[in-house]
Design a protein around this motif. Structure first.
Motif, PDB file in Angstrom:
ATOM      1  N   ASP A 174      86.377 -13.779  22.106  1.00  0.00           N
ATOM      2  CA  ASP A 174      85.390 -13.728  22.377  1.00  0.00           C
ATOM      3  C   ASP A 174      84.720 -15.699  22.094  1.00  0.00           C
ATOM      4  O   ASP A 174      85.949 -15.860  21.150  1.00  0.00           O
ATOM      5  N   ARG A 175      84.291 -16.168  22.681  1.00  0.00           N
ATOM      6  CA  ARG A 175      83.669 -17.150  22.083  1.00  0.00           C
ATOM      7  C   ARG A 175      82.262 -18.216  21.756  1.00  0.00           C
ATOM      8  O   ARG A 175      81.333 -17.537  22.848  1.00  0.00           O
ATOM      9  N   ILE A 176      82.139 -18.864  21.127  1.00  0.00           N
ATOM     10  CA  ILE A 176      80.935 -19.804  21.504  1.00  0.00           C
ATOM     11  C   ILE A 176      81.444 -21.425  20.736  1.00  0.00           C
ATOM     12  O   ILE A 176      81.892 -21.495  20.032  1.00  0.00           O
ATOM     13  N   ILE A 177      81.425 -21.871  21.833  1.00  0.00           N
ATOM     14  CA  ILE A 177      81.123 -22.948  21.361  1.00  0.00           C
ATOM     15  C   ILE A 177      80.757 -23.819  22.591  1.00  0.00           C
ATOM     16  O   ILE A 177      80.499 -23.999  23.357  1.00  0.00           O
ATOM     17  N   GLU A 178      80.423 -24.999  21.954  1.00  0.00           N
ATOM     18  CA  GLU A 178      79.170 -25.786  22.908  1.00  0.00           C
ATOM     19  C   GLU A 178      78.080 -25.117  23.823  1.00  0.00           C
ATOM     20  O   GLU A 178      77.765 -25.411  24.716  1.00  0.00           O
TER      21      GLU A 178
ATOM     22  N   VAL B 233      97.738 -13.813  19.056  1.00  0.00           N
ATOM     23  CA  VAL B 233      96.883 -14.355  20.061  1.00  0.00           C
ATOM     24  C   VAL B 233      95.162 -14.466  19.634  1.00  0.00           C
ATOM     25  O   VAL B 233      95.100 -13.545  19.368  1.00  0.00           O
ATOM     26  N   SER B 234      94.227 -15.562  20.050  1.00  0.00           N
ATOM     27  CA  SER B 234      93.221 -15.656  19.761  1.00  0.00           C
ATOM     28  C   SER B 234      92.723 -14.430  20.486  1.00  0.00           C
ATOM     29  O   SER B 234      92.186 -14.080  21.750  1.00  0.00           O
ATOM     30  N   ILE B 235      91.929 -13.856  19.918  1.00  0.00           N
ATOM     31  CA  ILE B 235      90.825 -12.519  19.923  1.00  0.00           C
ATOM     32  C   ILE B 235      89.122 -13.318  20.155  1.00  0.00           C
ATOM     33  O   ILE B 235      88.435 -12.809  20.760  1.00  0.00           O
ATOM     34  N   VAL B 236      89.139 -13.979  19.402  1.00  0.00           N
ATOM     35  CA  VAL B 236      88.231 -14.910  18.822  1.00  0.00           C
ATOM     36  C   VAL B 236      88.244 -16.805  18.380  1.00  0.00           C
ATOM     37  O   VAL B 236      88.934 -16.576  17.361  1.00  0.00           O
ATOM     38  N   TYR B 237      87.425 -17.468  18.839  1.00  0.00           N
ATOM     39  CA  TYR B 237      87.450 -18.647  18.622  1.00  0.00           C
ATOM     40  C   TYR B 237      86.127 -19.609  18.906  1.00  0.00           C
ATOM     41  O   TYR B 237      85.189 -19.346  20.075  1.00  0.00           O
ATOM     42  N   HIS B 238      85.136 -19.362  17.703  1.00  0.00           N
ATOM     43  CA  HIS B 238      84.138 -20.257  17.356  1.00  0.00           C
ATOM     44  C   HIS B 238      84.051 -20.976  16.913  1.00  0.00           C
ATOM     45  O   HIS B 238      84.695 -21.384  15.774  1.00  0.00           O
ATOM     46  N   GLU B 239      83.045 -21.808  16.651  1.00  0.00           N
ATOM     47  CA  GLU B 239      82.751 -23.240  16.431  1.00  0.00           C
ATOM     48  C   GLU B 239      81.971 -22.814  14.530  1.00  0.00           C
ATOM     49  O   GLU B 239      81.883 -21.554  15.240  1.00  0.00           O
ATOM     50  N   TRP B 240      82.416 -24.015  13.959  1.00  0.00           N
ATOM     51  CA  TRP B 240      82.024 -23.051  12.185  1.00  0.00           C
ATOM     52  C   TRP B 240      81.953 -24.432  11.733  1.00  0.00           C
ATOM     53  O   TRP B 240      82.505 -25.313  12.137  1.00  0.00           O
TER      54      TRP B 240
END
Length: 128
Positions: A20-24, A109-116
Motif C-alpha cells: 500500500d502506498r501514499i506517495i506524492e 518486505v514492505s507491505i506499506v510505504y507512506h509519506e509521513w
C-alpha cells in the motif's frame, strides 16, 4: 544479503505481494512485481536484518532510520524513516514503512510505504 543473491523461489514469493502506498498524492495498492522490474532495488540491513523497501538503491545513502519497532514475534517491523533524496526539509522528508517477513525466508518486505510528516512532539510524549 544482496538482492542479486535471492533465490528464484524467493523472487517469485515477492512478486505475488502487494504494498500500500501514499506517495506524492498517489495512493493505492502496488504490485511488488512492478517494483522488481526497476533493476535498481536493493536490500537494506537494519539492525542485522534484511529489509526490502520499494525505493531505488540510489536513495539508500539519503535514508536515516528514525525509529524501528519490531513485533513481539519478530515477523514484522515498523520503520520511521527520513529520506532527503527529494526534500532536505525534515517536515517533508518522512516515510513510514511496515514490513513483514517472508515465510521460510529471513527477508522483510514492505507491505506499506507512506509519506509521513516528521513532527516532533518531545514536549508532551515520554522519551525512551
Amino acid at each position: 544479503m544482496k538482492f542479486s543473491e535471492l533465490s528464484q523461489q524467493t523472487l517469485e514469493k515477492i512478486k505475488t505481494l502487494q504494498w500500500d502506498r501514499i506517495i506524492e498524492k498517489h495512493e493505492g495498492p502496488e504490485s511488488w512485481e512492478s517494483v522488481l522490474r526497476w533493476d535498481t532495488v536493493e536490500i537494506l540491513e537494519i539492525e542485522g536484518r534484511s529489509v526490502l523497501l520499494p525505493i531505488d538503491q540510489s536513495q539508500h545513502d539519503n535514508l536515516t532510520i528514525l525509529r524501528t519497532i519490531w513485533s513481539a514475534d519478530g515477523n514484522s517491523v515498523t520503520l520511521f524513516l527520513k529520506d532527503t533524496t527529494y526534500f532536505d526539509d525534515d517536515f517533508m522528508s518522512g516515510y513510514l514503512a511496515i514490513c513483514d517477513r517472508l515465510k521460510e525466508d529471513d527477508l522483510f518486505v514492505s507491505i506499506v510505504y507512506h509519506e509521513w510528516f516528521i513532527i516532533e512532539n518531545k514536549e508532551a510524549l515520554a522519551e525512551e
